[in-house]
Design an enzyme around this catalytic site. Structure first.
Site: not given
Ligand code: DPM
Length: 346
Positions: A83-84, A130, A132-135, A152, A154, A158, A246
Protein backbone atom coordinates in the site's frame (compact mmCIF):
# COMPACT_ATOMS: atom_id res chain seq x y z
CA UNK A 1 33.35 -22.44 -2.78
CA UNK A 2 31.77 -19.08 -3.58
CA UNK A 3 28.50 -18.43 -1.78
CA UNK A 4 26.15 -16.16 -3.70
CA UNK A 5 24.96 -13.21 -1.63
CA UNK A 6 21.73 -11.43 -2.51
CA UNK A 7 21.09 -8.02 -0.87
CA UNK A 8 17.60 -7.04 0.25
CA UNK A 9 16.69 -3.38 0.87
CA UNK A 10 14.30 -2.45 3.68
CA UNK A 11 13.10 0.55 5.67
CA UNK A 12 14.50 0.69 9.17
CA UNK A 13 11.26 0.59 11.15
CA UNK A 14 10.64 -2.51 13.23
CA UNK A 15 7.58 -3.42 11.13
CA UNK A 16 9.52 -3.06 7.87
CA UNK A 17 12.32 -5.26 9.22
CA UNK A 18 9.82 -7.93 10.35
CA UNK A 19 8.28 -7.89 6.87
CA UNK A 20 11.66 -8.12 5.18
CA UNK A 21 12.65 -10.97 7.46
CA UNK A 22 9.49 -12.83 6.41
CA UNK A 23 10.49 -12.54 2.74
CA UNK A 24 14.07 -13.55 3.57
CA UNK A 25 12.85 -16.71 5.35
CA UNK A 26 10.53 -17.64 2.48
CA UNK A 27 13.37 -17.24 -0.03
CA UNK A 28 15.84 -19.14 2.15
CA UNK A 29 13.47 -22.10 2.25
CA UNK A 30 13.12 -22.07 -1.55
CA UNK A 31 16.82 -21.36 -2.22
CA UNK A 32 18.83 -22.92 0.62
CA UNK A 33 22.12 -22.30 -1.21
CA UNK A 34 21.71 -18.57 -1.57
CA UNK A 35 22.73 -16.31 1.29
CA UNK A 36 20.61 -13.17 1.85
CA UNK A 37 21.69 -9.97 3.53
CA UNK A 38 19.37 -7.13 4.66
CA UNK A 39 20.43 -3.52 4.07
CA UNK A 40 18.15 -1.09 5.91
CA UNK A 41 17.68 2.66 5.49
CA UNK A 42 15.40 5.55 6.53
CA UNK A 43 13.13 7.26 4.00
CA UNK A 44 11.71 10.84 3.84
CA UNK A 45 8.45 9.48 5.25
CA UNK A 46 10.39 8.25 8.29
CA UNK A 47 12.29 11.53 8.70
CA UNK A 48 9.57 14.17 8.32
CA UNK A 49 7.29 13.55 11.29
CA UNK A 50 5.65 16.94 11.81
CA UNK A 51 3.57 17.00 8.62
CA UNK A 52 0.67 14.85 7.51
CA UNK A 53 1.52 12.30 4.82
CA UNK A 54 -0.97 13.63 2.32
CA UNK A 55 0.70 17.06 2.53
CA UNK A 56 4.37 16.33 2.11
CA UNK A 57 3.52 16.11 -1.55
CA UNK A 58 6.08 13.52 -2.60
CA UNK A 59 4.54 10.45 -4.14
CA UNK A 60 7.17 7.94 -3.11
CA UNK A 61 7.57 9.00 0.52
CA UNK A 62 8.48 5.64 1.93
CA UNK A 63 10.26 4.30 -1.11
CA UNK A 64 12.52 6.92 -2.70
CA UNK A 65 15.82 6.19 -0.91
CA UNK A 66 15.31 2.46 -1.40
CA UNK A 67 14.65 2.94 -5.10
CA UNK A 68 17.86 4.95 -5.45
CA UNK A 69 19.79 2.09 -3.81
CA UNK A 70 18.09 -0.29 -6.24
CA UNK A 71 19.05 1.86 -9.20
CA UNK A 72 22.68 2.03 -8.00
CA UNK A 73 22.66 -1.75 -7.56
CA UNK A 74 23.48 -1.44 -3.86
CA UNK A 75 20.56 -3.81 -3.28
CA UNK A 76 19.04 -6.45 -5.57
CA UNK A 77 15.43 -5.95 -4.48
CA UNK A 78 13.38 -4.12 -1.87
CA UNK A 79 10.52 -5.27 0.36
CA UNK A 80 7.63 -2.83 0.93
CA UNK A 81 4.07 -2.79 2.18
CA UNK A 82 2.25 -2.82 -1.15
CA UNK A 83 0.00 0.00 0.00
CA UNK A 84 2.99 2.34 0.26
CA UNK A 85 3.88 1.83 -3.41
CA UNK A 86 2.35 4.38 -5.81
CA UNK A 87 0.43 2.99 -8.80
CA UNK A 88 3.16 4.33 -11.09
CA UNK A 89 6.73 3.42 -10.16
CA UNK A 90 9.91 5.25 -11.22
CA UNK A 91 11.21 4.38 -14.68
CA UNK A 92 12.87 0.98 -14.76
CA UNK A 93 11.31 -0.33 -11.51
CA UNK A 94 8.73 -3.07 -11.18
CA UNK A 95 6.90 -5.15 -8.57
CA UNK A 96 8.17 -8.67 -9.19
CA UNK A 97 6.28 -10.41 -6.40
CA UNK A 98 3.23 -9.92 -4.17
CA UNK A 99 3.18 -12.25 -1.14
CA UNK A 100 0.09 -13.77 0.46
CA UNK A 101 -2.04 -11.11 2.07
CA UNK A 102 -2.49 -10.73 5.83
CA UNK A 103 -5.88 -9.51 7.08
CA UNK A 104 -6.44 -6.35 4.94
CA UNK A 105 -8.86 -4.60 7.33
CA UNK A 106 -8.37 -1.69 9.69
CA UNK A 107 -8.35 -2.10 13.45
CA UNK A 108 -9.49 0.15 16.26
CA UNK A 109 -6.88 0.26 19.03
CA UNK A 110 -8.29 1.96 22.12
CA UNK A 111 -6.61 3.39 25.21
CA UNK A 112 -6.59 0.94 28.14
CA UNK A 113 -9.39 2.90 29.86
CA UNK A 114 -11.76 2.28 26.90
CA UNK A 115 -10.46 -1.19 26.07
CA UNK A 116 -13.81 -2.99 25.89
CA UNK A 117 -15.65 -0.29 23.93
CA UNK A 118 -16.09 0.19 20.17
CA UNK A 119 -16.12 3.34 18.04
CA UNK A 120 -19.91 3.41 18.37
CA UNK A 121 -19.91 3.10 22.19
CA UNK A 122 -17.03 5.53 22.93
CA UNK A 123 -18.19 8.65 24.82
CA UNK A 124 -18.87 11.76 22.71
CA UNK A 125 -15.82 13.94 22.11
CA UNK A 126 -13.29 11.10 22.24
CA UNK A 127 -10.26 11.71 20.00
CA UNK A 128 -9.20 9.15 17.41
CA UNK A 129 -5.70 9.42 15.94
CA UNK A 130 -5.21 8.81 12.23
CA UNK A 131 -3.47 10.64 9.42
CA UNK A 132 -5.32 8.69 6.77
CA UNK A 133 -7.86 10.78 4.83
CA UNK A 134 -9.50 7.51 3.82
CA UNK A 135 -10.04 6.34 7.41
CA UNK A 136 -11.17 9.72 8.65
CA UNK A 137 -13.65 10.30 5.82
CA UNK A 138 -15.38 6.95 6.26
CA UNK A 139 -15.43 6.92 10.06
CA UNK A 140 -16.44 10.54 10.61
CA UNK A 141 -19.53 9.84 8.59
CA UNK A 142 -20.60 6.88 10.75
CA UNK A 143 -19.43 8.32 14.09
CA UNK A 144 -20.18 12.04 14.21
CA UNK A 145 -19.74 11.97 18.03
CA UNK A 146 -15.97 11.37 17.65
CA UNK A 147 -13.12 13.80 16.88
CA UNK A 148 -10.28 12.90 14.55
CA UNK A 149 -6.73 14.11 14.98
CA UNK A 150 -3.62 13.55 12.93
CA UNK A 151 -0.90 11.24 14.30
CA UNK A 152 2.44 10.36 12.72
CA UNK A 153 5.38 8.10 13.37
CA UNK A 154 5.89 4.37 13.11
CA UNK A 155 3.68 1.85 14.86
CA UNK A 156 5.69 1.82 18.12
CA UNK A 157 5.71 5.63 18.28
CA UNK A 158 1.97 5.77 17.73
CA UNK A 159 1.17 3.17 20.38
CA UNK A 160 3.44 5.03 22.82
CA UNK A 161 1.58 8.27 22.11
CA UNK A 162 -1.74 6.52 22.71
CA UNK A 163 -0.59 5.01 26.00
CA UNK A 164 1.29 7.98 27.45
CA UNK A 165 0.38 11.33 25.87
CA UNK A 166 -3.29 11.61 26.93
CA UNK A 167 -3.95 13.17 23.50
CA UNK A 168 -5.80 10.26 21.97
CA UNK A 169 -8.52 7.88 23.12
CA UNK A 170 -7.80 5.50 20.28
CA UNK A 171 -6.02 4.92 16.98
CA UNK A 172 -6.98 3.35 13.67
CA UNK A 173 -4.24 1.03 12.43
CA UNK A 174 -3.97 -1.77 9.91
CA UNK A 175 -4.70 -5.21 11.41
CA UNK A 176 -1.82 -6.58 9.30
CA UNK A 177 0.79 -4.35 10.93
CA UNK A 178 -0.52 -5.06 14.43
CA UNK A 179 -0.48 -8.82 13.82
CA UNK A 180 3.01 -8.80 12.34
CA UNK A 181 4.35 -6.82 15.30
CA UNK A 182 2.75 -9.26 17.76
CA UNK A 183 0.23 -6.65 19.02
CA UNK A 184 -2.97 -8.53 18.06
CA UNK A 185 -4.06 -8.49 21.72
CA UNK A 186 -4.30 -4.69 21.62
CA UNK A 187 -7.01 -4.66 18.93
CA UNK A 188 -10.41 -3.64 20.35
CA UNK A 189 -12.38 -3.93 17.11
CA UNK A 190 -11.80 -4.97 13.51
CA UNK A 191 -13.63 -2.75 11.03
CA UNK A 192 -15.64 -4.45 8.29
CA UNK A 193 -15.99 -3.10 4.77
CA UNK A 194 -19.50 -1.84 5.58
CA UNK A 195 -17.97 0.68 8.02
CA UNK A 196 -14.47 1.30 6.68
CA UNK A 197 -13.06 -0.14 3.47
CA UNK A 198 -9.31 -0.62 3.44
CA UNK A 199 -6.57 1.00 1.36
CA UNK A 200 -5.49 -0.32 -2.01
CA UNK A 201 -3.00 -3.17 -1.49
CA UNK A 202 -3.33 -3.10 2.31
CA UNK A 203 -2.00 -6.18 4.11
CA UNK A 204 0.08 -7.42 1.17
CA UNK A 205 3.87 -7.27 0.84
CA UNK A 206 5.48 -6.26 -2.45
CA UNK A 207 8.96 -7.02 -3.71
CA UNK A 208 10.31 -4.34 -6.04
CA UNK A 209 13.27 -4.77 -8.37
CA UNK A 210 14.70 -3.45 -11.64
CA UNK A 211 12.69 -4.36 -14.71
CA UNK A 212 15.77 -5.53 -16.63
CA UNK A 213 17.14 -7.68 -13.79
CA UNK A 214 15.72 -10.93 -15.15
CA UNK A 215 17.66 -13.09 -12.71
CA UNK A 216 16.13 -11.37 -9.66
CA UNK A 217 12.68 -11.31 -11.25
CA UNK A 218 12.87 -15.05 -11.83
CA UNK A 219 14.00 -15.69 -8.25
CA UNK A 220 11.36 -13.59 -6.49
CA UNK A 221 8.50 -14.68 -8.78
CA UNK A 222 8.12 -17.82 -6.62
CA UNK A 223 6.92 -15.64 -3.73
CA UNK A 224 3.74 -14.48 -5.46
CA UNK A 225 0.38 -15.66 -4.14
CA UNK A 226 -2.10 -15.93 -7.01
CA UNK A 227 -5.30 -14.81 -5.24
CA UNK A 228 -3.50 -11.90 -3.58
CA UNK A 229 -1.94 -10.64 -6.78
CA UNK A 230 -5.23 -10.77 -8.70
CA UNK A 231 -7.05 -8.81 -6.01
CA UNK A 232 -4.23 -6.29 -5.72
CA UNK A 233 -3.98 -5.74 -9.48
CA UNK A 234 -7.74 -5.03 -9.55
CA UNK A 235 -7.42 -2.60 -6.61
CA UNK A 236 -4.38 -0.80 -8.03
CA UNK A 237 -5.88 -0.48 -11.48
CA UNK A 238 -9.02 1.01 -9.88
CA UNK A 239 -6.93 3.64 -8.07
CA UNK A 240 -4.77 4.33 -11.09
CA UNK A 241 -7.84 4.89 -13.30
CA UNK A 242 -9.16 7.40 -10.74
CA UNK A 243 -5.79 9.14 -10.66
CA UNK A 244 -5.62 8.78 -6.89
CA UNK A 245 -2.76 8.68 -4.40
CA UNK A 246 -2.74 9.24 -0.66
CA UNK A 247 -3.96 12.85 -1.00
CA UNK A 248 -7.54 11.75 -1.71
CA UNK A 249 -9.89 9.35 0.13
CA UNK A 250 -10.21 6.20 -1.98
CA UNK A 251 -11.04 2.83 -0.40
CA UNK A 252 -11.57 -0.72 -1.63
CA UNK A 253 -12.59 -4.22 -0.66
CA UNK A 254 -12.02 -7.31 -2.79
CA UNK A 255 -12.92 -10.97 -2.67
CA UNK A 256 -12.05 -14.01 -4.76
CA UNK A 257 -14.37 -16.98 -4.23
CA UNK A 258 -15.40 -19.79 -6.60
CA UNK A 259 -13.44 -18.17 -9.45
CA UNK A 260 -15.37 -14.94 -9.03
CA UNK A 261 -13.33 -11.79 -8.45
CA UNK A 262 -15.35 -9.10 -6.70
CA UNK A 263 -14.17 -5.52 -6.30
CA UNK A 264 -15.92 -2.89 -4.23
CA UNK A 265 -14.62 0.66 -4.23
CA UNK A 266 -15.51 4.07 -2.89
CA UNK A 267 -14.52 7.71 -3.12
CA UNK A 268 -15.34 10.19 -0.36
CA UNK A 269 -15.36 13.87 0.45
CA UNK A 270 -12.94 14.67 3.31
CA UNK A 271 -15.74 14.79 5.90
CA UNK A 272 -17.36 11.69 4.44
CA UNK A 273 -20.64 13.56 3.82
CA UNK A 274 -20.42 12.81 0.11
CA UNK A 275 -19.60 9.31 -1.00
CA UNK A 276 -19.90 7.09 -4.04
CA UNK A 277 -19.58 3.36 -3.48
CA UNK A 278 -20.10 0.67 -6.07
CA UNK A 279 -19.07 -2.91 -6.75
CA UNK A 280 -18.59 -5.20 -9.70
CA UNK A 281 -17.49 -8.78 -10.26
CA UNK A 282 -16.13 -11.03 -12.98
CA UNK A 283 -15.98 -14.79 -13.43
CA UNK A 284 -12.31 -15.54 -14.04
CA UNK A 285 -11.36 -18.02 -16.75
CA UNK A 286 -8.78 -20.37 -15.23
CA UNK A 287 -8.72 -22.66 -18.26
CA UNK A 288 -6.93 -20.38 -20.68
CA UNK A 289 -3.25 -21.12 -20.08
CA UNK A 290 -1.59 -18.29 -21.94
CA UNK A 291 1.48 -17.43 -19.94
CA UNK A 292 3.41 -14.72 -21.71
CA UNK A 293 7.03 -15.04 -22.62
CA UNK A 294 7.55 -11.29 -22.51
CA UNK A 295 7.44 -9.25 -19.36
CA UNK A 296 4.09 -7.55 -19.19
CA UNK A 297 3.07 -5.19 -16.38
CA UNK A 298 -0.34 -4.94 -14.80
CA UNK A 299 -0.52 -1.88 -12.54
CA UNK A 300 3.31 -2.12 -12.29
CA UNK A 301 3.14 -5.78 -11.23
CA UNK A 302 4.79 -8.61 -13.16
CA UNK A 303 3.78 -12.19 -12.55
CA UNK A 304 5.20 -14.65 -15.01
CA UNK A 305 3.92 -17.65 -13.06
CA UNK A 306 0.29 -16.67 -13.63
CA UNK A 307 -1.76 -16.75 -16.82
CA UNK A 308 -2.01 -13.49 -18.71
CA UNK A 309 -5.75 -14.03 -19.08
CA UNK A 310 -6.24 -13.81 -15.29
CA UNK A 311 -3.96 -10.80 -14.81
CA UNK A 312 -5.60 -8.95 -17.67
CA UNK A 313 -9.12 -9.66 -16.35
CA UNK A 314 -8.16 -8.37 -12.89
CA UNK A 315 -6.80 -5.16 -14.38
CA UNK A 316 -9.90 -4.67 -16.54
CA UNK A 317 -12.15 -5.13 -13.49
CA UNK A 318 -10.44 -2.22 -11.72
CA UNK A 319 -10.77 0.00 -14.79
CA UNK A 320 -14.44 -0.90 -15.20
CA UNK A 321 -15.25 -0.05 -11.57
CA UNK A 322 -13.41 3.27 -11.84
CA UNK A 323 -15.38 4.12 -14.99
CA UNK A 324 -18.62 3.24 -13.24
CA UNK A 325 -17.82 5.67 -10.40
CA UNK A 326 -16.59 8.35 -12.80
CA UNK A 327 -19.91 8.18 -14.65
CA UNK A 328 -21.64 8.78 -11.30
CA UNK A 329 -19.57 11.91 -10.60
CA UNK A 330 -16.47 10.63 -8.78
CA UNK A 331 -14.21 13.19 -10.46
CA UNK A 332 -15.95 16.11 -8.75
CA UNK A 333 -15.75 14.49 -5.28
CA UNK A 334 -12.06 13.67 -5.75
CA UNK A 335 -11.12 17.11 -7.10
CA UNK A 336 -12.91 18.83 -4.21
CA UNK A 337 -11.24 16.54 -1.66
CA UNK A 338 -7.86 17.23 -3.22
CA UNK A 339 -8.38 21.02 -3.12
CA UNK A 340 -9.70 20.99 0.46
CA UNK A 341 -6.75 18.92 1.59
CA UNK A 342 -4.35 21.45 0.05
CA UNK A 343 -6.08 24.26 1.93
CA UNK A 344 -6.52 22.54 5.30
CA UNK A 345 -4.26 23.58 8.19
CA UNK A 346 -3.56 20.27 9.90
C1 DPM B 1 -0.65 4.55 3.53
C2 DPM B 1 -1.61 5.00 4.45
C3 DPM B 1 -1.12 4.70 5.74
C4 DPM B 1 0.15 4.05 5.57
C5 DPM B 1 -2.90 5.70 4.08
C6 DPM B 1 -4.16 4.83 4.30
C7 DPM B 1 -1.79 5.01 7.04
C8 DPM B 1 -1.48 6.38 7.58
C9 DPM B 1 -2.17 6.67 8.89
C10 DPM B 1 -0.70 4.63 2.06
N1 DPM B 1 0.41 4.00 4.23
O1 DPM B 1 -4.12 3.69 4.73
O2 DPM B 1 -5.28 5.34 4.02
O3 DPM B 1 -3.01 5.92 9.38
O4 DPM B 1 -1.88 7.71 9.50
C11 DPM B 1 1.24 1.96 6.55
C12 DPM B 1 0.91 0.97 7.53
C13 DPM B 1 1.20 -0.27 6.94
C14 DPM B 1 1.74 -0.01 5.69
C15 DPM B 1 0.37 1.22 8.88
C16 DPM B 1 -1.15 1.32 8.98
C17 DPM B 1 1.07 -1.67 7.54
C18 DPM B 1 -0.02 -2.49 6.91
C19 DPM B 1 0.29 -3.04 5.53
C20 DPM B 1 1.08 3.49 6.62
N2 DPM B 1 1.77 1.33 5.50
O5 DPM B 1 -1.87 1.50 7.99
O6 DPM B 1 -1.64 1.20 10.12
O7 DPM B 1 1.39 -3.61 5.31
O8 DPM B 1 -0.58 -2.93 4.65
Amino acid sequence: MDVEVVRIGSRKSQLALIQTDYVLKELTSIYPNISFEVISMSTIGDKILDKSLSKIGEKNLFTKELEIALKNKEVDFVVHSLKDLPTTLPEGMIIGAVCKRENPNDAVVLHEKHKDLTLATLPAGCVIGTSSLRRRAQLQHFHPHLKFKSVRGNLNTRLNKLDNDQLYDGLILAVAGMNRMGFSHRISQILLDTECMHAVGQGALAVECQKDDLKTLQMISKLTDQDTVLKCIAERSFMKSLGGGCSVPIAVFSELKNCKLKLKGGVFSLDGAKSLISEIDYLLNYNKENKLKDIKEYSSIVSQEISDELLHSAEQLGIALANKLLQQGARKILDEAHQQNELSVE
